[in-house]
Each structure stands twice: as structure tokens, then as C-alpha cells.
Design a protein around this motif. Sequence first.
Motif, PDB file in Angstrom:
ATOM      1  N   PHE A  57      46.095  33.183  47.310  1.00 39.71           N
ATOM      2  CA  PHE A  57      45.907  32.098  45.738  1.00 39.71           C
ATOM      3  C   PHE A  57      45.658  31.058  45.837  1.00 39.71           C
ATOM      4  O   PHE A  57      44.394  31.076  44.665  1.00 39.71           O
ATOM      5  CB  PHE A  57      47.799  31.376  45.662  1.00 39.71           C
ATOM      6  CG  PHE A  57      47.155  31.246  44.137  1.00 39.71           C
ATOM      7  CD1 PHE A  57      47.282  31.467  43.386  1.00 39.71           C
ATOM      8  CD2 PHE A  57      47.187  29.220  44.556  1.00 39.71           C
ATOM      9  CE1 PHE A  57      47.012  30.448  41.891  1.00 39.71           C
ATOM     10  CE2 PHE A  57      47.659  27.963  43.385  1.00 39.71           C
ATOM     11  CZ  PHE A  57      46.908  29.271  42.106  1.00 39.71           C
ATOM     12  N   GLU A  58      45.065  30.053  47.487  1.00 41.79           N
ATOM     13  CA  GLU A  58      43.706  29.269  47.232  1.00 41.79           C
ATOM     14  C   GLU A  58      42.259  29.745  47.156  1.00 41.79           C
ATOM     15  O   GLU A  58      41.652  28.985  46.462  1.00 41.79           O
ATOM     16  CB  GLU A  58      44.088  28.166  48.237  1.00 41.79           C
ATOM     17  CG  GLU A  58      45.665  27.623  48.373  1.00 41.79           C
ATOM     18  CD  GLU A  58      45.074  26.210  49.520  1.00 41.79           C
ATOM     19  OE1 GLU A  58      44.886  26.780  50.386  1.00 41.79           O
ATOM     20  OE2 GLU A  58      46.090  25.575  49.532  1.00 41.79           O
ATOM     21  N   THR A  61      41.346  30.892  43.316  1.00 41.73           N
ATOM     22  CA  THR A  61      41.645  29.995  42.831  1.00 41.73           C
ATOM     23  C   THR A  61      40.117  29.388  43.151  1.00 41.73           C
ATOM     24  O   THR A  61      39.613  29.010  42.065  1.00 41.73           O
ATOM     25  CB  THR A  61      42.867  29.034  43.159  1.00 41.73           C
ATOM     26  OG1 THR A  61      43.817  29.444  42.363  1.00 41.73           O
ATOM     27  CG2 THR A  61      42.442  27.508  42.023  1.00 41.73           C
ATOM     28  N   ARG A  80      43.082  35.721  40.493  1.00 44.25           N
ATOM     29  CA  ARG A  80      44.016  34.807  40.559  1.00 44.25           C
ATOM     30  C   ARG A  80      45.548  35.287  40.427  1.00 44.25           C
ATOM     31  O   ARG A  80      46.226  34.833  41.057  1.00 44.25           O
ATOM     32  CB  ARG A  80      43.366  33.730  40.150  1.00 44.25           C
ATOM     33  CG  ARG A  80      43.854  32.282  40.287  1.00 44.25           C
ATOM     34  CD  ARG A  80      43.361  31.374  39.329  1.00 44.25           C
ATOM     35  NE  ARG A  80      43.948  30.302  39.753  1.00 44.25           N
ATOM     36  CZ  ARG A  80      44.407  29.998  38.845  1.00 44.25           C
ATOM     37  NH1 ARG A  80      45.175  30.330  37.533  1.00 44.25           N
ATOM     38  NH2 ARG A  80      45.749  28.260  39.220  1.00 44.25           N
ATOM     39  N   ASP A  81      45.550  35.749  38.896  1.00 41.78           N
ATOM     40  CA  ASP A  81      46.667  36.023  38.259  1.00 41.78           C
ATOM     41  C   ASP A  81      47.585  36.907  39.303  1.00 41.78           C
ATOM     42  O   ASP A  81      49.221  36.366  39.605  1.00 41.78           O
ATOM     43  CB  ASP A  81      46.768  36.670  37.114  1.00 41.78           C
ATOM     44  CG  ASP A  81      46.041  35.915  35.400  1.00 41.78           C
ATOM     45  OD1 ASP A  81      45.973  33.943  36.475  1.00 41.78           O
ATOM     46  OD2 ASP A  81      45.899  36.163  35.089  1.00 41.78           O
ATOM     47  N   ALA A  84      49.278  35.173  42.148  1.00 44.32           N
ATOM     48  CA  ALA A  84      49.558  34.177  41.656  1.00 44.32           C
ATOM     49  C   ALA A  84      51.555  34.486  42.103  1.00 44.32           C
ATOM     50  O   ALA A  84      52.485  34.287  42.664  1.00 44.32           O
ATOM     51  CB  ALA A  84      50.026  33.078  40.480  1.00 44.32           C
ATOM     52  N   HIS A  85      50.925  35.618  41.580  1.00 43.72           N
ATOM     53  CA  HIS A  85      52.480  36.372  40.735  1.00 43.72           C
ATOM     54  C   HIS A  85      52.295  36.862  43.131  1.00 43.72           C
ATOM     55  O   HIS A  85      54.192  36.657  43.212  1.00 43.72           O
ATOM     56  CB  HIS A  85      52.454  37.359  40.560  1.00 43.72           C
ATOM     57  CG  HIS A  85      51.877  37.328  39.027  1.00 43.72           C
ATOM     58  ND1 HIS A  85      53.005  36.909  38.367  1.00 43.72           N
ATOM     59  CD2 HIS A  85      50.961  37.508  38.111  1.00 43.72           C
ATOM     60  CE1 HIS A  85      52.835  36.661  37.233  1.00 43.72           C
ATOM     61  NE2 HIS A  85      51.946  37.160  37.367  1.00 43.72           N
ATOM     62  N   LEU A  87      52.501  34.876  44.946  1.00 42.16           N
ATOM     63  CA  LEU A  87      52.841  34.128  46.021  1.00 42.16           C
ATOM     64  C   LEU A  87      54.305  33.806  45.407  1.00 42.16           C
ATOM     65  O   LEU A  87      55.302  33.015  46.110  1.00 42.16           O
ATOM     66  CB  LEU A  87      51.964  32.292  45.764  1.00 42.16           C
ATOM     67  CG  LEU A  87      52.106  31.447  45.749  1.00 42.16           C
ATOM     68  CD1 LEU A  87      52.896  31.541  47.764  1.00 42.16           C
ATOM     69  CD2 LEU A  87      50.907  30.226  46.039  1.00 42.16           C
ATOM     70  N   ASP A  88      54.167  33.682  44.357  1.00 44.88           N
ATOM     71  CA  ASP A  88      55.630  33.150  43.237  1.00 44.88           C
ATOM     72  C   ASP A  88      56.676  33.961  44.284  1.00 44.88           C
ATOM     73  O   ASP A  88      57.684  33.515  44.667  1.00 44.88           O
ATOM     74  CB  ASP A  88      55.453  33.865  41.894  1.00 44.88           C
ATOM     75  CG  ASP A  88      57.041  33.281  41.475  1.00 44.88           C
ATOM     76  OD1 ASP A  88      57.011  32.612  41.967  1.00 44.88           O
ATOM     77  OD2 ASP A  88      57.075  34.309  40.016  1.00 44.88           O
TER      78      ASP A  88
END
Length: 122
Positions: A57-58, A61, A80-81, A84-85, A87-88
Motif C-alpha cells: 500500500f505504501e 501510494t 492504490r485502491d 488499500a482493500h 490492507l483492510d
Amino acid sequence: MNDVLVFIDESQVPEELGGLNKIDMMKVPEVNDNCKLFDEKRRQMAEIEWREKVEKFEEATRIWCTRFNGDKSDTYSDVRDNAAHELDRAECHLGQFTRARTQYARLNMVDSNGQLRPFPKK
């Protein structure tokens, strides 16, 4: 009880407390379901996966910040999205081994993604 009725309608107060509401109170099951907190091996595996997702994710980003052009369909935004998902999901998985279950989880008011459901399935 009369003091309470100044502020709350008697029909909204449960019968157990002297009101008229025949609400079926949901009881929180008394179970020892926090055994995952002591599963060190699976926690470590989940933490390794979580750290990998953090790094992914980093990185996504950083790339997104330098190349983003403002277009909603931008490939960098999509990458990136997605990161993020991922990572979530990894955070929710790791949370099983690092957080005790709450009353909300025990009453099935929290789904597998950690989202609150106001009307749980029995």
C-alpha cells in the motif's frame, strides 16, 4: 421510575425496568471465544501478511502521489485502491489474533469485514 418517565415514554421502557415495552432483550453468549488471542503461530503468519500489505500500500501510494493526474479512472488510483482493500482485509484477519471479541461481535452485529450491522441475523 417516575423520574425516568419525565424524560422517556413509558412505552419505551422495558418491562424488566417497570415500563410497558415487551422487548426481547438479546443476551450476550457467555463463551470463551478469545482463544485465537493465544494462537501465536497463526498470529505471526497474519502479521507477516499484514506487513506485506502495508508495504504494498505504501509503495502504491508513493507511485500514485508522483503520477496521479486527477482522472478517476487512472490506473495508479485503481492500483492504490486495490492495495488499500487488501490492507483492510489483512487488518481484519490480524485483528482476530490481537483483539478480544466485543459484545457486538458476539451478537453477530459485526460482519467479517468489521462493519457494524444494526440488525443482526439470529
